[in-house]
Design a protein around this motif. Structure first.
Motif, PDB file in Angstrom:
ATOM      1  N   UNK A 235       0.826  -1.210   0.000  1.00  0.00           N
ATOM      2  CA  UNK A 235       0.000   0.000   0.000  1.00  0.00           C
ATOM      3  C   UNK A 235       0.859   1.259   0.000  1.00  0.00           C
ATOM      4  N   UNK A 236       1.919   1.237   0.814  1.00  0.00           N
ATOM      5  CA  UNK A 236       2.808   2.397   0.878  1.00  0.00           C
ATOM      6  C   UNK A 236       3.510   2.625  -0.459  1.00  0.00           C
ATOM      7  N   UNK A 237       3.939   1.535  -1.088  1.00  0.00           N
ATOM      8  CA  UNK A 237       4.603   1.640  -2.389  1.00  0.00           C
ATOM      9  C   UNK A 237       3.636   2.185  -3.438  1.00  0.00           C
ATOM     10  N   UNK A 238       2.400   1.650  -3.429  1.00  0.00           N
ATOM     11  CA  UNK A 238       1.386   2.089  -4.390  1.00  0.00           C
ATOM     12  C   UNK A 238       1.092   3.574  -4.219  1.00  0.00           C
ATOM     13  N   UNK A 239       0.992   4.024  -2.961  1.00  0.00           N
ATOM     14  CA  UNK A 239       0.716   5.436  -2.689  1.00  0.00           C
ATOM     15  C   UNK A 239       1.872   6.317  -3.169  1.00  0.00           C
TER      16      UNK A 239
END
Length: 228
Positions: A28-32
Motif C-alpha cells: 500500500x505504501x509503495x502504491x501510494x
C-alpha cells in the motif's frame, strides 16, 4: 562448479523471495508513493505542454504577421506596375517570394506544434483519468486494509481474553445471584411484617368486640340446645 552455481541460484532465489515479501508487506505504501510520483510527473508534463502551446501561439502569430506583410507587398507591387516601374515591381515580387517561403516554413512549424500539442493533450487527459482511478483504488485499498486490521485485532483480542470473558461472565452471574438473594430477603421481611401487622389488628378488633368472634365450646353447645 555445478554445485557452486546451484548455491548462487539458491541465494538469488532467496533474495528474490525476501524482496517479494518486503514488497508485499509495504504494498500500500509503495502504491501510494507511485501515485505521488506519477502526480509529480503529471504536473511537470503540464508545464512542458504549456511551453509547447506558447511556441505554437508564437509560430501562429509569426505566420499571421508574414501573411499580412505578403499582402502589403503585393499592394506595393501593384502600385509599382501602375507607375510602369517594372524593375521595382520585380524587386518587390522577389521580396514577396522570400516572404512566402518564410511563411510556408512558419506554417509548417505551427502545424507541427499544433499536432504535437493535440497529442500531448490527449496523453495528459488519459494519464489524469488513470491517476484519478488509481487514487480511488488507493482509498478503497486503505479502507479495506484498515477494516482487515481491525477485524484481526478483534479476533486476536477475543482469543487472548476468552478466559477473562468467561471469568467476567461467572462474576456477573454471582453478582446477580447475590442481588436476587437480597431481594428475596427483603420481600420475606416485608411479608412477615405485613402478617404481624394483620394479626395485631385482628386482636385489637376482637378486644373491641368488632368483627367475627372466636368460637368456644359453650357457644357451640348453646347453638345446639337452641336448635332442639
Amino acid at each position: 562448479m555445478s554445485i557452486l552455481k546451484k548455491i548462487m541460484t539458491a541465494v538469488r532465489g532467496g533474495a528474490r523471495e525476501v524482496g517479494e515479501l518486503i514488497v508485499d508487506a509495504n504494498g500500500t505504501r509503495i502504491f501510494e508513493q507511485e501515485i505521488k510520483d506519477a502526480d509529480k510527473h503529471m504536473r511537470k508534463a503540464k508545464q512542458d505542454l504549456t511551453e509547447v502551446m506558447a511556441k505554437q501561439m508564437q509560430a501562429g502569430r509569426k505566420a499571421e504577421s508574414l501573411k499580412a506583410e505578403i499582402s502589403e507587398h503585393e499592394g506595393y507591387t501593384v502600385q509599382a506596375l501602375e507607375k510602369d516601374d517594372e524593375e521595382l515591381a520585380l524587386e518587390i515580387a522577389e521580396k514577396i517570394a522570400g516572404l512566402e517561403t518564410e511563411f510556408a516554413e512558419q506554417e509548417e512549424v505551427r502545424k507541427s506544434f499544433s499536432e504535437h500539442v493535440s497529442r500531448l493533450k490527449d496523453l495528459v487527459k488519459k494519464a489524469e483519468r488513470q491517476l484519478k482511478e488509481y487514487e480511488r483504488q488507493l482509498c478503497m485499498v486503505k479502507t479495506t486494509e484498515s477494516v482487515q486490521k481491525a477485524s484481526a485485532a478483534i479476533t486476536d483480542n477475543f482469543a487472548s481474553s476468552n478466559s477473562k470473558i468467561l471469568s467476567a461472565k461467572d462474576s456477573l452471574e454471582r453478582i446477580k445471584k447475590r442481588q436476587q438473594n437480597t431481594y428475596d430477603r427483603l420481600a420475606a421481611a416485608e411479608e412477615l411484617e405485613a402478617e404481624n401487622s394483620d394479626q395485631n389488628l385482628k386482636q385489637r378488633m376482637q378486644a373491641a368486640g368488632i368483627g367475627a368472634k372466636e368460637k368456644s365450646g359453650s357457644s357451640v353447645l348453646d347453638r345446639i340446645k337452641a336448635n332442639r
